[in-house]
Design a protein around this motif. Structure first.
Motif, PDB file in Angstrom:
ATOM      1  N   VAL A   1       0.843  -1.185   0.000  1.00 58.73           N
ATOM      2  CA  VAL A   1       0.000   0.000   0.000  1.00 58.73           C
ATOM      3  C   VAL A   1       0.881   1.239   0.000  1.00 58.73           C
ATOM      4  CG1 VAL A   1      -1.790   1.280   1.212  1.00 58.73           C
ATOM      5  CG2 VAL A   1      -1.802  -1.233   1.254  1.00 58.73           C
TER       6      VAL A   1
ATOM      7  N   SER B   1       1.021  -5.072   3.624  1.00 58.00           N
ATOM      8  CA  SER B   1      -0.228  -5.316   4.336  1.00 58.00           C
ATOM      9  C   SER B   1      -0.525  -6.812   4.321  1.00 58.00           C
ATOM     10  CB  SER B   1      -1.358  -4.542   3.654  1.00 58.00           C
ATOM     11  OG  SER B   1      -2.608  -4.831   4.238  1.00 58.00           O
TER      12      SER B   1
ATOM     13  N   GLN C   1      -0.049  -0.027  -5.662  1.00 56.14           N
ATOM     14  CA  GLN C   1      -1.099   0.411  -6.563  1.00 56.14           C
ATOM     15  C   GLN C   1      -0.710   1.644  -7.364  1.00 56.14           C
ATOM     16  OE1 GLN C   1      -0.912   1.243  -3.413  1.00 56.14           O
ATOM     17  NE2 GLN C   1      -1.953   3.188  -2.998  1.00 56.14           N
TER      18      GLN C   1
END
Length: 121
Positions: A5, A25, A113
């Motif tokens: 993340v 994560s 991401q």
């Protein structure tokens, strides 16, 4: 489920600084090597910085002297400190890391991401 993340992107004026974070994560045994890459519109993804599991670093030629990669292995989080930002640093920044999930115990490469960094002139 294991993932990376990213946080910390945004808009900054030329000459300014930004710090990006990339946190593992999920249930992760180990964080190994970590890298940061960026991709500007119409361009190929390029290396920004990379750190091996033993702390050796490598930087892209266009950012040398302006960025620093660091990793907190205990927190399973990596950081990219960027100073002296230029408009040409505008891109989506991606982290990747070699993570060993608890479930598989197999080192696997994961990608974040992506986070947008925009540098205004």
């Amino acid at each position: 489920q294991v993932s990376l993340v990213e946080t910390g992107g945004g808009l900054v004026q030329a000459g300014g600084s930004l710090s990006l974070s990339c946190a593992a994560s999920g249930s992760v045994l180990r964080l190994g090597a970590m890298g940061w890459y960026r991709q500007a519109p119409g361009k190929e993804r390029e290396l920004v910085a990379h750190m091996t599991s033993i702390g050796s670093t490598n930087y892209g030629d266009s950012v040398k002297g302006r960025v620093t990669i660091s990793v907190d292995s205990e927190e399973k989080t990596g950081f990219l400190q960027m100073n002296g930002l230029k408009p040409e640093d505008t891109a989506v920044y991606y982290c990747n890391a070699l993570l060993t999930p608890l479930a598989s115990e197999i080192p696997t490469v994961y990608w974040g991401q992506g986070t947008q960094v925009t540098v205004s002139s």
